[in-house]
Design an enzyme around this catalytic site. Structure first.
Site, PDB file in Angstrom:
ATOM      1  N   LEU A 163       0.836  -1.202   0.000  1.00  9.36           N
ATOM      2  CA  LEU A 163       0.000   0.000   0.000  1.00  9.36           C
ATOM      3  C   LEU A 163       0.875   1.258   0.000  1.00  9.36           C
ATOM      4  O   LEU A 163       0.747   2.099  -0.875  1.00  9.36           O
ATOM      5  CB  LEU A 163      -0.928   0.007   1.217  1.00  9.36           C
ATOM      6  CG  LEU A 163      -1.811   1.243   1.422  1.00  9.36           C
ATOM      7  CD1 LEU A 163      -2.776   1.429   0.257  1.00  9.36           C
ATOM      8  CD2 LEU A 163      -2.589   1.137   2.740  1.00  9.36           C
ATOM      9  N   SER A 164       1.815   1.351   0.934  1.00 15.88           N
ATOM     10  CA  SER A 164       2.641   2.562   1.088  1.00 15.88           C
ATOM     11  C   SER A 164       3.501   2.816  -0.131  1.00 15.88           C
ATOM     12  O   SER A 164       3.910   1.886  -0.831  1.00 15.88           O
ATOM     13  CB  SER A 164       3.564   2.408   2.299  1.00 15.88           C
ATOM     14  OG  SER A 164       2.828   2.340   3.470  1.00 15.88           O
ATOM     15  N   GLU A 165       3.770   4.099  -0.367  1.00 17.99           N
ATOM     16  CA  GLU A 165       4.599   4.504  -1.501  1.00 17.99           C
ATOM     17  C   GLU A 165       5.634   5.503  -1.006  1.00 17.99           C
ATOM     18  O   GLU A 165       5.539   5.994   0.130  1.00 17.99           O
ATOM     19  CB  GLU A 165       3.703   5.114  -2.596  1.00 17.99           C
ATOM     20  CG  GLU A 165       2.686   4.121  -3.129  1.00 17.99           C
ATOM     21  CD  GLU A 165       1.757   4.698  -4.180  1.00 17.99           C
ATOM     22  OE1 GLU A 165       1.754   5.934  -4.383  1.00 17.99           O
ATOM     23  OE2 GLU A 165       1.024   3.903  -4.803  1.00 17.99           O
ATOM     24  N   GLY A 202       2.025   7.709   2.883  1.00 17.46           N
ATOM     25  CA  GLY A 202       2.002   6.841   4.060  1.00 17.46           C
ATOM     26  C   GLY A 202       0.606   6.853   4.627  1.00 17.46           C
ATOM     27  O   GLY A 202      -0.280   6.130   4.193  1.00 17.46           O
ATOM     28  N   TRP A 250       8.594   0.498   1.656  1.00 15.71           N
ATOM     29  CA  TRP A 250       8.490   0.061   3.054  1.00 15.71           C
ATOM     30  C   TRP A 250       7.598  -1.172   3.180  1.00 15.71           C
ATOM     31  O   TRP A 250       6.857  -1.307   4.145  1.00 15.71           O
ATOM     32  CB  TRP A 250       7.967   1.168   3.969  1.00 15.71           C
ATOM     33  CG  TRP A 250       8.522   2.543   3.750  1.00 15.71           C
ATOM     34  CD1 TRP A 250       7.831   3.645   3.341  1.00 15.71           C
ATOM     35  CD2 TRP A 250       9.874   2.964   3.932  1.00 15.71           C
ATOM     36  NE1 TRP A 250       8.680   4.715   3.263  1.00 15.71           N
ATOM     37  CE2 TRP A 250       9.934   4.336   3.614  1.00 15.71           C
ATOM     38  CE3 TRP A 250      11.061   2.313   4.325  1.00 15.71           C
ATOM     39  CZ2 TRP A 250      11.113   5.068   3.668  1.00 15.71           C
ATOM     40  CZ3 TRP A 250      12.246   3.051   4.376  1.00 15.71           C
ATOM     41  CH2 TRP A 250      12.256   4.408   4.059  1.00 15.71           C
ATOM     42  N   ARG A 266      -3.677  -4.444  12.215  1.00 18.64           N
ATOM     43  CA  ARG A 266      -3.672  -3.637  13.437  1.00 18.64           C
ATOM     44  C   ARG A 266      -3.821  -4.525  14.682  1.00 18.64           C
ATOM     45  O   ARG A 266      -3.175  -4.314  15.704  1.00 18.64           O
ATOM     46  CB  ARG A 266      -4.849  -2.664  13.348  1.00 18.64           C
ATOM     47  CG  ARG A 266      -4.729  -1.379  14.034  1.00 18.64           C
ATOM     48  CD  ARG A 266      -5.743  -0.415  13.449  1.00 18.64           C
ATOM     49  NE  ARG A 266      -5.243   0.179  12.222  1.00 18.64           N
ATOM     50  CZ  ARG A 266      -5.988   0.750  11.293  1.00 18.64           C
ATOM     51  NH1 ARG A 266      -7.297   0.818  11.428  1.00 18.64           N
ATOM     52  NH2 ARG A 266      -5.445   1.267  10.226  1.00 18.64           N
ATOM     53  N   ILE A 325      16.098   0.959  33.574  1.00 18.80           N
ATOM     54  CA  ILE A 325      16.358   0.022  34.670  1.00 18.80           C
ATOM     55  C   ILE A 325      17.692  -0.688  34.438  1.00 18.80           C
ATOM     56  O   ILE A 325      18.474  -0.883  35.368  1.00 18.80           O
ATOM     57  CB  ILE A 325      15.197  -1.003  34.786  1.00 18.80           C
ATOM     58  CG1 ILE A 325      13.930  -0.303  35.339  1.00 18.80           C
ATOM     59  CG2 ILE A 325      15.580  -2.185  35.681  1.00 18.80           C
ATOM     60  CD1 ILE A 325      12.661  -1.122  35.232  1.00 18.80           C
ATOM     61  N   GLY A 370      20.221   0.365  32.632  1.00 16.19           N
ATOM     62  CA  GLY A 370      21.369   1.265  32.507  1.00 16.19           C
ATOM     63  C   GLY A 370      22.162   0.963  31.240  1.00 16.19           C
ATOM     64  O   GLY A 370      21.600   0.733  30.173  1.00 16.19           O
ATOM     65  N   GLU A 413       0.759   0.071  10.351  1.00 16.26           N
ATOM     66  CA  GLU A 413      -0.662  -0.328  10.413  1.00 16.26           C
ATOM     67  C   GLU A 413      -1.547   0.803  10.907  1.00 16.26           C
ATOM     68  O   GLU A 413      -2.503   0.581  11.634  1.00 16.26           O
ATOM     69  CB  GLU A 413      -0.832  -1.563  11.329  1.00 16.26           C
ATOM     70  CG  GLU A 413      -1.102  -2.825  10.532  1.00 16.26           C
ATOM     71  CD  GLU A 413       0.018  -3.125   9.572  1.00 16.26           C
ATOM     72  OE1 GLU A 413       1.078  -3.566  10.020  1.00 16.26           O
ATOM     73  OE2 GLU A 413      -0.169  -2.922   8.350  1.00 16.26           O
TER      74      GLU A 413
END
Lengths: 384, 79
Positions: A125-127, A131, A156, A239, A334, A336, A360
């Site tokens: 779908l994305s180009e 997006g 992507w 999703r 936590i 470090g 998504e």
């Protein structure tokens, strides 16, 4: 009201957890460094039936319901988000959509191969310039006597490097349609994308289509309804997978933080006895429980074909991805320096978590949808 | 409640009680709902009226007005 998992679901969770712990987790950092999920693992996922989780048994799948797939996505996501991404695109975006909207011939032709892993699928779908503004894609198709001809670039595309079959969304003027495109089609080229910040092993690609001739029978769904019918449906399916996978990332962060806090001594006591660490752990526990319940709720509504499942899936994805990012941030803090070290897992969870807020449907898109729904009728979100 | 009232009640819950629309109003053109709602509508009609929406049914004219939805349901049920 019992929110617990049934014995059947607990047994499946045990199976998924064991598989993820032995077959995926020990190798996840290597996959991340190499930017590849090997075919050997993909074959194992197929052999276990996980790639065909949502495909009915008559087509060689497991026929799992959404709750079971939610558990699977969480357990695999806990081990490696790049591997979970394969389930997202292959099983949820493509196979699940095909089960719902495919013709009898398309189902017979593709579902058994998607179930046994002989075809790996992705969703295009994305180009490069599109997006979130997905309705304005520019990949084009024209109709000829015996075929459709596609031209354009998708970018992507998760598992685009590996996919044998891609659903491509393209437009002809105002009409947007969806097509099954096989990688062997003349004019189809998948160019690997390397160097992603997170889910580095999910083998993204840029897909170039130059005068790709697609047989008429490969039109997916109704002509002109490619966005409304196919893309919207597929993205909602994906999703849900991303939401549950995000719970997995967050849980990974929590479990490793607890283990570290029990053994790391500072100022003469384990970290777990320091109040500010207790605060971080308590917040993570609470948020992860809440995110998981939102996922189970969305899964239940999807299983019962409830129209509220769409917005509840958005809610689950929005919150769970946020929890993944916050949990990963706390886990680094936590741990470090250990949390920043490439040999450990925490740095990978931190980078992978951020991707969950983008794919998504970005966090911002979910917020727009949730707010619009709440403005219309808050009960429709809070009561379902 | 007849089918038009049932459908209107479903859409009204989505858009809020204060939004006015009639059986012959195009709910998409008026901007009352977006394209994602089309899928919710399909699921709602399937569940509520016991029909199955197929590819060939996905003409927006079947779903843009309540009056059209009622006619669509009747055609599906009569088959």
């Amino acid at each position: 009201m019992d929110f617990g998992l049934s014995p059947e679901y607990l047994a499946l969770r045990k199976e998924f957890r064991e598989f993820a712990k032995t077959e995926i987790l020990p190798f996840a950092n290597k996959y991340d460094r190499d930017e590849v999920v090997p075919d050997e693992l993909i074959k194992k996922l197929a052999q276990r039936g996980y790639l065909g989780g949502l495909i009915p048994a008559q087509f060689g799948g497991k026929g799992y319901n959404q709750i079971i797939m939610g558990i699977l996505n969480e357990e695999i996501g806990r081990a490696c988000s790049s591997v979970r991404s394969l389930i997202t695109v292959h099983t949820h975006l493509v196979a699940e959509s095909l089960v719902r909207w495919g013709t009898a011939e398309q189902k017979q032709n593709y579902l058994p191969k998607l179930a046994d892993g002989s075809l790996i699928a992705a969703f295009g779908l994305s180009e490069p310039l599109i997006g979130s503004d997905a309705k304005n894609i520019t990949t084009a198709y024209r109709e000829e006597d015996d075929c459709y001809v596609l031209n354009g670039v998708k970018k992507w595309i998760t598992y685009g490097q590996r996919a044998d079959l891609v659903i491509i969304i393209a437009r002809n003027g105002d009409a947007v349609s969806a097509f099954f495109v096989e990688r062997t089609t003349p004019g189809y080229e998948a160019i690997p994308i390397k160097g992603m910040m997170g889910t580095r092993a999910s083998m993204l690609a840029e897909i170039h289509l130059k005068e790709c001739k697609i047989p008429k029978e490969n039109l997916f769904g109704r002509k002109g309804m490619g966005f409304v019918q196919i893309a919207n449906n597929a993205l909602t399916n994906g999703r849900f997978s991303v939401a549950c996978g995000s719970v997995g990332i967050a849980r990974a962060c929590l479990e490793e933080s607890i283990a570290y806090a029990k053994t790391r001594i500072q100022f003469g006591v384990p970290l777990k006895d320091h109040q500010l660490i207790k605060r971080k752990i308590s917040n993570m526990v609470t948020d992860i429980k809440a995110a998981r319940l939102l996922c189970y709720n969305a899964g239940y509504l999807r299983d019962t074909s409830n129209p509220n499942s769409f917005i509840q899936t958005s809610l689950a994805k929005y919150f769970a991805s946020k929890v993944a990012v916050e949990s990963a941030n706390e886990a680094v803090q936590i741990h470090g320096a250990m949390g920043c070290y490439e040999e450990g897992n925490i740095q990978r969870y931190y980078r992978d978590a951020k991707v969950m807020e983008i794919i998504e449907g970005s966090t911002e898109i979910q917020q727009v949808m949730l707010s619009d729904n709440a403005m219309g009728n808050i009960d429709s979100i809070l009561d379902s | 409640m007849d089918s038009k009232e049932t459908i209107k009640a479903f859409i009204q819950k989505k858009v809020g009680e204060e939004t006015q629309f009639g059986y012959d109003d195009d709910i998409f053109k008026l901007g009352l709902v977006n394209s994602l709602f089309a899928l919710e509508l399909v699921v709602f009609l399937e569940n509520t009226f016991g029909i199955s929406v197929e590819n060939e049914d996905l003409d927006l004219n079947n779903f843009n007005k309540i009056a059209n939805m009622e006619a669509f349901i009747q055609r599906k049920k009569s088959k």
